[in-house]
Scaffold this active site. Sequence first.
Site, mmCIF file in Angstrom:
data_model
loop_
_atom_site.group_PDB
_atom_site.id
_atom_site.type_symbol
_atom_site.label_atom_id
_atom_site.label_comp_id
_atom_site.label_asym_id
_atom_site.label_seq_id
_atom_site.Cartn_x
_atom_site.Cartn_y
_atom_site.Cartn_z
ATOM 1 N N GLY A 123 2.969 0.920 -0.323
ATOM 2 C CA GLY A 123 2.470 1.984 0.528
ATOM 3 C C GLY A 123 1.151 1.729 1.217
ATOM 4 N N LEU A 124 0.458 0.642 0.882
ATOM 5 C CA LEU A 124 -0.847 0.367 1.478
ATOM 6 C C LEU A 124 -0.789 -0.814 2.440
ATOM 7 C CD1 LEU A 124 -2.984 0.769 -1.762
ATOM 8 C CD2 LEU A 124 -2.635 2.453 0.037
ATOM 9 N N SER A 125 0.407 -1.225 2.771
ATOM 10 C CA SER A 125 0.621 -2.337 3.688
ATOM 11 C C SER A 125 0.115 -3.653 3.136
ATOM 12 C CB SER A 125 -0.011 -2.075 5.058
ATOM 13 O OG SER A 125 0.353 -3.080 5.962
ATOM 14 N N SER A 126 0.500 -3.936 1.900
ATOM 15 C CA SER A 126 0.135 -5.221 1.295
ATOM 16 C C SER A 126 0.819 -6.380 2.012
ATOM 17 C CB SER A 126 0.501 -5.229 -0.189
ATOM 18 O OG SER A 126 1.881 -4.958 -0.376
ATOM 19 N N SER A 127 2.005 -6.153 2.554
ATOM 20 C CA SER A 127 2.710 -7.248 3.231
ATOM 21 C C SER A 127 1.934 -7.710 4.459
ATOM 22 C CB SER A 127 4.125 -6.817 3.627
ATOM 23 O OG SER A 127 4.105 -5.656 4.441
ATOM 24 N N ALA A 128 1.473 -6.774 5.284
ATOM 25 C CA ALA A 128 0.692 -7.150 6.463
ATOM 26 C C ALA A 128 -0.633 -7.777 6.054
ATOM 27 C CB ALA A 128 0.451 -5.937 7.351
ATOM 28 N N ALA A 129 -1.281 -7.223 5.025
ATOM 29 C CA ALA A 129 -2.547 -7.789 4.554
ATOM 30 C C ALA A 129 -2.350 -9.207 4.038
ATOM 31 C CB ALA A 129 -3.142 -6.899 3.470
ATOM 32 N N ASP A 171 0.351 -1.133 10.724
ATOM 33 C CA ASP A 171 -0.286 -1.784 9.584
ATOM 34 C C ASP A 171 -1.258 -2.871 10.024
ATOM 35 O OD1 ASP A 171 1.401 -0.148 8.170
ATOM 36 O OD2 ASP A 171 2.801 -1.734 7.633
#
Length: 393
Positions: A123-129, A171
Site C-alpha cells: 500500500g505504500l508503493s514499495s514496488s515503485a520505490a 506512485d
Amino acid sequence: MNLNYLKEHYIKHYGLNDEILFSFCPYRICPIGAHVDHQLGLVTGFALNYGIGIAYTVSEDDLCQVVSHNFEKRKRFRVTEVLEKQNDWCDYIRGGVKALQKHGYNLKYGINAYIYGELPVGGLSSSAANIISFLKAISNANGFKLSNQELIDYAYEAETKFVGMSIGKLDQSCEVLSKKNKLLVLDTKTSEYKTIELGQTDTKFEFLIVHCGAERLLEGSYYNIRVDECKSAAFIANSYLGIYKKFKDTYLRDLSYDDFLKYKHKMPENFAKRAEHFYTECDRVKRGEEAWAKGDIVEFGKIVSESGKSSIELYEAGSPLLIDLYNIMLNTDGVYGTRFMGGGFNGACLAIINPDYEKECIENIKNEYSKLHPEYADNVQLFVCTSEDGVGE
C-alpha cells in the site's frame, strides 16, 4: 534509513567492504486521489520519511547480484543481456534495466546489491520505490544521472510494460517530486504538478500508517479488472456518442461527467460505480487542495475519509481486514481522516492524526482490531511518519 544496518547486511551477504555506496527512495502516501491515476485523473501525495534503501558496490563486469531483506533467494542477471520476465520479485528491477536498455543507455557494469524496505510491503508503493532506488544505483554505477522525468517514466515502464500492471504514474511521481510538508497535486494526464504550501494553521498533525498484519494478496488480477471496468464505462459512453477509440486508449478523463451521466443507465452497475468513483474522487482532489491551502486540516481529513468510503462502496476495493481497520480508525478520537492505501487487497491504512492523541489512537486501534481479528493481534504494526522530500533534484 540506517546506513550502518544496510552496510552490515551487505557485508554479511557479500563479504565485501570496499566502496560501499547507498541509494534510497521514499515510500509515498496518496491521501486523496485513490484509484484514478490509471484513468488519467487528479491525485495528491506526500513522500514519507521511510523507504527502500540499497547498499551496493559496482561489479567488475556486467553481472548484477541482488539480495532482498524482504524476499528469498539471491537473483542474478547481466545488464548487457536481453532480459525476460521471470515472475518473481526481481522482475521490477529487471524491468528497470530493460527500460534503460530500450532508451539507449549503454550499461556496462552491474552491481552487487542488498535491498531493505523499512516498512511491511503493501500500500505504500514499495514496488515503485524499489525500482527508483535501483535505477539511481545502476545509473550511478555506469556513470550517468537520470532526470526526474526519466526516473518516473522508466519506473512506470518497468511496472506496466515488463511486470504487466495497469497502473498510472501516481506512485513514481510522488516518490520523485514531493516536497517536505507540501501537498503534491498531480494531473496524470498532462504530468503537470504543483506543490501546495499548507495554509496558516495552529492545528497539529502527523501521519499514522497501520499495517493489517496479513500478507498482501496477489492484487494484480483484481487491480487490472478494476482498470478494465473503468475503461469499459468510458468505452460504452463513447460508443453512444459516436466516438471510437481502441480500448487501450480509452480513459474516463476524456469523457465529461455530464456525458457519463447521460449514458450511465446503459452500463452494467459495476462499470457505472467505478466511473462514479473516478469523477467524485477528482472533485475531492480539488476540494482537498483548497482545504490544504487554507490550512484547514480538519476539512482535509474529512475529505480523506470520504475518499476511503468511496473506495469501499463505489470502487469496491478493500479486503475485509482493511475495511475493518478503516472503520476503527474513522471512529477513533484524534483521527482527522483515514483511508486504506494502494489497491486495498491487504496491506496498510493511513490516518492523519492529532499528535496530542497519538498514544490513545495507537492503543484504541490495536485493541479494537485485536477484538475483531485476534489471529492478527501480534502481527499488526503501526508507524508514525512525517513527510519528506522525494528523490528528485
